[in-house]
Design a protein around this motif. Structure first.
Motif, PDB file in Angstrom:
ATOM      1  N   HIS A 259       0.832  -1.210   0.000  1.00  0.00           N
ATOM      2  CA  HIS A 259       0.000   0.000   0.000  1.00  0.00           C
ATOM      3  C   HIS A 259       0.862   1.255   0.000  1.00  0.00           C
ATOM      4  N   TYR A 260       2.205   1.087   0.186  1.00  0.00           N
ATOM      5  CA  TYR A 260       3.122   2.238   0.070  1.00  0.00           C
ATOM      6  C   TYR A 260       3.644   2.367  -1.353  1.00  0.00           C
ATOM      7  N   GLY A 261       3.201   1.453  -2.248  1.00  0.00           N
ATOM      8  CA  GLY A 261       3.737   1.432  -3.617  1.00  0.00           C
ATOM      9  C   GLY A 261       4.790   0.345  -3.730  1.00  0.00           C
ATOM     10  N   PHE A 263       8.890   0.473  -5.333  1.00  0.00           N
ATOM     11  CA  PHE A 263      10.134   1.145  -4.940  1.00  0.00           C
ATOM     12  C   PHE A 263       9.740   2.474  -4.289  1.00  0.00           C
ATOM     13  N   TYR A 264      10.152   2.695  -3.054  1.00  0.00           N
ATOM     14  CA  TYR A 264       9.688   3.906  -2.374  1.00  0.00           C
ATOM     15  C   TYR A 264      10.788   4.971  -2.350  1.00  0.00           C
ATOM     16  N   ASP A 265      10.338   6.228  -2.358  1.00  0.00           N
ATOM     17  CA  ASP A 265      11.226   7.398  -2.349  1.00  0.00           C
ATOM     18  C   ASP A 265      10.445   8.447  -1.559  1.00  0.00           C
ATOM     19  N   PHE A 266      10.798   8.610  -0.275  1.00  0.00           N
ATOM     20  CA  PHE A 266       9.894   9.393   0.573  1.00  0.00           C
ATOM     21  C   PHE A 266      10.608  10.487   1.348  1.00  0.00           C
ATOM     22  N   ILE A 267       9.845  11.470   1.733  1.00  0.00           N
ATOM     23  CA  ILE A 267      10.293  12.590   2.576  1.00  0.00           C
ATOM     24  C   ILE A 267       9.238  12.781   3.676  1.00  0.00           C
ATOM     25  N   ALA A 273      -0.120   7.765   5.583  1.00  0.00           N
ATOM     26  CA  ALA A 273      -0.462   7.925   7.007  1.00  0.00           C
ATOM     27  C   ALA A 273       0.376   6.972   7.850  1.00  0.00           C
ATOM     28  N   ASP A 274       1.661   7.387   7.998  1.00  0.00           N
ATOM     29  CA  ASP A 274       2.537   6.591   8.866  1.00  0.00           C
ATOM     30  C   ASP A 274       3.643   7.512   9.384  1.00  0.00           C
ATOM     31  N   THR A 275       4.095   7.245  10.611  1.00  0.00           N
ATOM     32  CA  THR A 275       5.078   8.137  11.234  1.00  0.00           C
ATOM     33  C   THR A 275       6.405   8.171  10.472  1.00  0.00           C
ATOM     34  N   ALA A 276       6.606   7.169   9.589  1.00  0.00           N
ATOM     35  CA  ALA A 276       7.837   7.222   8.776  1.00  0.00           C
ATOM     36  C   ALA A 276       7.837   8.462   7.894  1.00  0.00           C
ATOM     37  N   TYR A 277       6.628   8.950   7.581  1.00  0.00           N
ATOM     38  CA  TYR A 277       6.499  10.122   6.694  1.00  0.00           C
ATOM     39  C   TYR A 277       6.405  11.415   7.508  1.00  0.00           C
ATOM     40  N   THR A 278       6.978  11.339   8.736  1.00  0.00           N
ATOM     41  CA  THR A 278       7.088  12.541   9.570  1.00  0.00           C
ATOM     42  C   THR A 278       8.566  12.710   9.923  1.00  0.00           C
ATOM     43  N   THR A 286      10.062  -3.679  13.632  1.00  0.00           N
ATOM     44  CA  THR A 286      10.101  -4.353  12.331  1.00  0.00           C
ATOM     45  C   THR A 286       8.930  -3.800  11.523  1.00  0.00           C
ATOM     46  N   ASP A 287       9.057  -3.800  10.220  1.00  0.00           N
ATOM     47  CA  ASP A 287       8.001  -3.265   9.365  1.00  0.00           C
ATOM     48  C   ASP A 287       6.976  -4.326   8.994  1.00  0.00           C
ATOM     49  N   THR A 288       5.828  -3.829   8.600  1.00  0.00           N
ATOM     50  CA  THR A 288       4.731  -4.640   8.044  1.00  0.00           C
ATOM     51  C   THR A 288       4.406  -5.841   8.930  1.00  0.00           C
ATOM     52  N   THR A 289       4.361  -5.609  10.238  1.00  0.00           N
ATOM     53  CA  THR A 289       4.026  -6.693  11.181  1.00  0.00           C
ATOM     54  C   THR A 289       2.601  -7.199  10.927  1.00  0.00           C
ATOM     55  N   TYR A 290       1.809  -6.371  10.226  1.00  0.00           N
ATOM     56  CA  TYR A 290       0.382  -6.648  10.017  1.00  0.00           C
ATOM     57  C   TYR A 290       0.132  -7.533   8.796  1.00  0.00           C
ATOM     58  N   PHE A 291       1.194  -7.856   8.039  1.00  0.00           N
ATOM     59  CA  PHE A 291       1.010  -8.795   6.922  1.00  0.00           C
ATOM     60  C   PHE A 291       1.175 -10.218   7.436  1.00  0.00           C
ATOM     61  N   LEU A 297      13.045  -8.439   3.150  1.00  0.00           N
ATOM     62  CA  LEU A 297      14.142  -7.465   3.214  1.00  0.00           C
ATOM     63  C   LEU A 297      13.542  -6.070   3.139  1.00  0.00           C
ATOM     64  N   GLN A 298      14.236  -5.142   3.769  1.00  0.00           N
ATOM     65  CA  GLN A 298      13.900  -3.725   3.644  1.00  0.00           C
ATOM     66  C   GLN A 298      15.203  -2.982   3.368  1.00  0.00           C
ATOM     67  N   SER A 299      15.092  -1.867   2.678  1.00  0.00           N
ATOM     68  CA  SER A 299      16.337  -1.144   2.386  1.00  0.00           C
ATOM     69  C   SER A 299      16.105   0.363   2.490  1.00  0.00           C
ATOM     70  N   GLY A 453      13.266  -0.268  -0.949  1.00  0.00           N
ATOM     71  CA  GLY A 453      12.187  -1.188  -1.322  1.00  0.00           C
ATOM     72  C   GLY A 453      12.146  -2.390  -0.399  1.00  0.00           C
ATOM     73  N   TYR A 454      11.000  -3.055  -0.429  1.00  0.00           N
ATOM     74  CA  TYR A 454      10.839  -4.332   0.281  1.00  0.00           C
ATOM     75  C   TYR A 454      11.077  -5.462  -0.726  1.00  0.00           C
ATOM     76  N   ILE A 455      11.594  -6.590  -0.246  1.00  0.00           N
ATOM     77  CA  ILE A 455      11.740  -7.788  -1.085  1.00  0.00           C
ATOM     78  C   ILE A 455      11.221  -8.968  -0.278  1.00  0.00           C
TER      79      ILE A 455
HETATM   80  C1  M3L Z   1       8.464   4.297   3.912  1.00  0.00           C
HETATM   81  N1  M3L Z   1       8.307   2.841   3.922  1.00  0.00           N
HETATM   82  C2  M3L Z   1       7.583   2.429   2.732  1.00  0.00           C
HETATM   83  C3  M3L Z   1       9.614   2.209   4.006  1.00  0.00           C
HETATM   84  C4  M3L Z   1       7.584   2.324   5.090  1.00  0.00           C
HETATM   85  C5  M3L Z   1       6.818   3.297   5.848  1.00  0.00           C
HETATM   86  C6  M3L Z   1       5.945   2.692   6.901  1.00  0.00           C
HETATM   87  C7  M3L Z   1       6.600   1.641   7.728  1.00  0.00           C
HETATM   88  C8  M3L Z   1       5.727   1.159   8.885  1.00  0.00           C
HETATM   89  N2  M3L Z   1       6.551   0.976  10.061  1.00  0.00           N
HETATM   90  C9  M3L Z   1       4.985  -0.121   8.518  1.00  0.00           C
HETATM   91  O1  M3L Z   1       5.444  -1.170   8.954  1.00  0.00           O
HETATM   92  O2  M3L Z   1       4.033  -0.080   7.783  1.00  0.00           O
END
Ligand code: M3L
Ligand code: AKG
Length: 480
Positions: A259-261, A263-267, A273-278, A286-291, A297-299, A453-455
């Motif tokens: 849902h973030y797309g 390959f990500y490129d963010f500021i 709607a996530d604190t990463a974008y603040t 860890t990311d995407t615990t909800y999947f 992998l994350q980079s 990106g995620y892999i």
């Molecule tokens: C910017 N980027 C796409 C890397 C992730 C941003 C949100 C990450 C969040 N902790 C989550 O697990 O969803």
């Protein structure tokens, strides 16, 4: 530096499987694993003793000095060589009793029997398995219920069987021996892991961009360091165009769409709607615990960090990594109950901030998922911001127990001895195993632009296998 090398180890050099001084008793799994670990540990000591006496090598230096790469599916050290006195018998039409008896004929382990259907269904001849795709051609359900062996013959390579349905099959000793002993391949093919704390800062695992982009050995080294340490820095990556980073990641596997797309490129613009974008601080998580299947992998590649319009400075945004497997081991050593509260209590995770996106896994998952046989953590899920409601179990005690265990886990995650802090810089790409390594950052000012990106974990492990090991070893690991 804790060297946790489960069953399979690079110290059993390719093709030089050493037995453990004759034959270790074929013990129960846990004892067998302990026995093997002690064998491997003694091998580690033996090999390290073989090394020139130097100061404690850092993780990455130690990595480069370790002997030839281990091979997944390398036979366990205590299995006898099938070329000495093993034999295979057909004991009755209902069962094929396969006796790969240890060298000591009076040994109490008397072999194992397979059902005829299982053995017939695992025929790998070209009529049963289509060579170009390695997919099963034969119809399992055409095998007669009373299938049995009419005749069989042994050779140094294995066993030929003539079946009652007119089919002839050949089974290598390696195949029979493995499935005599074990219930799965993956249980014994956990690659070695080097658990680390803050000391990793002295020699973080790194590889060079050019090697990773132009050679298979470069991809092998990049993925192998992620497997062993949970992360790697790729140095000298061009950063005038994020596409160089995307191409680097695609050397490992396809970038995962979320849902973030892709390959990500963010500021910090709250584009999502996530604190990463603040510009807020984010604790280790860890990311995407909800999947159901969190990103493997994350980079991160920091492209730029500049003052916001009207500001004069851009500060902060220090990155943080923590080895979740190391902290899980510290928790287990601190109080076994705490470890198992986090390994047993199912937890809800969610992602609900973006309009039209409300993600939760198909079932509740614990913070620590472990391999049931080897009893080692396989995946860590930890994001206190995205954790949902703990299930209300009948015993209120379990709620408070989980909370105490989680509090201790959180303390260990925040212990400076377990934290690796560093500043991301343009030109260096961080790639890490999101199932193991937690990441975070301090608050910052200014505009901080990151791409990456995620892999998927399975795509990553496929590339690791296929660039680090011979194909026949990989195929045995996956379909053997
Ligand atoms: C910017 N980027 C796409 C890397 C992730 C941003 C949100 C990450 C969040 N902790 C989550 O697990 O969803
Ligand atoms: O901005 C960073 O350094 C990390 C952001 C983060 O935690 C994430 O994208 O998951």
């Amino acid at each position: 530096m804790t060297l946790l090398r489960p069953f399979q180890s690079g110290l059993l050099r390719q093709g030089a499987v050493r037995t453990m001084g004759g034959l270790g008793a074929i013990a129960k799994p846990a004892a067998r694993y302990a026995q093997t670990r002690s064998f491997v540990a003694s091998s580690v000591r033996r090999d390290s003793e073989a090394q020139p006496k130097e100061s404690l090598a850092s993780a990455s230096e130690m990595h480069d000095k370790l002997p030839v790469p281990y091979g997944p599916n390398q036979l366990p050290p205590f299995l006898p060589n099938p070329r000495n006195g093993n034999y295979f018998t057909v004991d009755n039409p209902n069962r094929v009793l396969e006796c790969i008896r240890p060298l000591a004929p009076n040994h109490r382990y008397k072999g194992r029997s397979f059902s005829n259907i299982w053995l017939r269904d695992n025929c790998r001849c070209e009529q049963c398995v289509y060579p170009p795709t390695r997919q099963r051609l034969a119809n399992t359900f055409d095998i007669p219920d009373d299938i049995h062996a009419l005749r069989h013959s042994e050779s140094v390579q294995g066993v030929h069987i003539e079946w009652s349905d007119g089919h002839t099959s050949f089974y290598e000793w390696e195949f029979l021996r493995w499935w005599m002993m074990f219930t799965s391949r993956e249980a014994y093919n956990q690659p070695p892991r080097y658990l680390w704390g803050s000391e990793i800062a002295q020699h973080p695992p790194t590889v060079d961009y050019q090697a990773a982009m132009t050679t298979e050995a470069g991809v092998a080294q990049m993925t192998d360091k992620i497997v062993k340490y949970g992360f790697v820095f790729v140095k000298n990556v061009p950063y005038d165009n994020p596409d160089y980073t995307r191409q680097l990641l695609e050397r490992i596997g396809p970038i995962r769409q979320t849902h973030y797309g892709g390959f990500y490129d963010f500021i910090p613009d709250m584009a999502k709607a996530d604190t990463a974008y603040t510009n807020y601080a984010i604790p280790a998580h860890t990311d995407t615990t909800y999947f159901s299947d969190p990103a493997g992998l994350q980079s991160f590649h920091l492209l730029e960090h500049k003052p916001a319009p009207g500001e004069t400075e851009a500060v902060g945004g220090e990155s943080l990594l923590v080895d979740g497997f190391k902290v899980a081991e510290l928790l287990r050593n601190f109080k076994l109950d705490y470890y198992y509260h986090l390994a047993k209590m199912p937890v809800m995770w969610h992602c609900s901030g973006n309009d039209g996106v409300t993600i939760r896994p198909y079932k509740l998952f614990p913070v620590i998922e472990e391999d049931k046989f080897l009893r080692i953590p396989i995946r860590i899920r930890w994001n206190t911001a995205d954790r949902g409601v703990l299930p209300y179990t009948s015993s209120w005690r379990s709620q408070k127990d989980w909370w105490r265990a989680a509090k201790k886990f959180d303390e260990l995650l925040k212990d400076p001895a377990n934290e690796y802090k560093f500043q991301l810089k343009p030109g260096t790409v961080l790639i890490f195993n999101n199932w193991r390594v937690l990441h975070g950052r301090t608050a910052f000012t200014g505009i901080r632009r990151i791409c990456g990106g995620y892999i998927n974990f399975d795509d990553f492990m496929s590339t690791w296998r296929n660039t680090n090991f011979k194909q026949e070893v990989v195929l045995r690991d996956v379909i053997g």
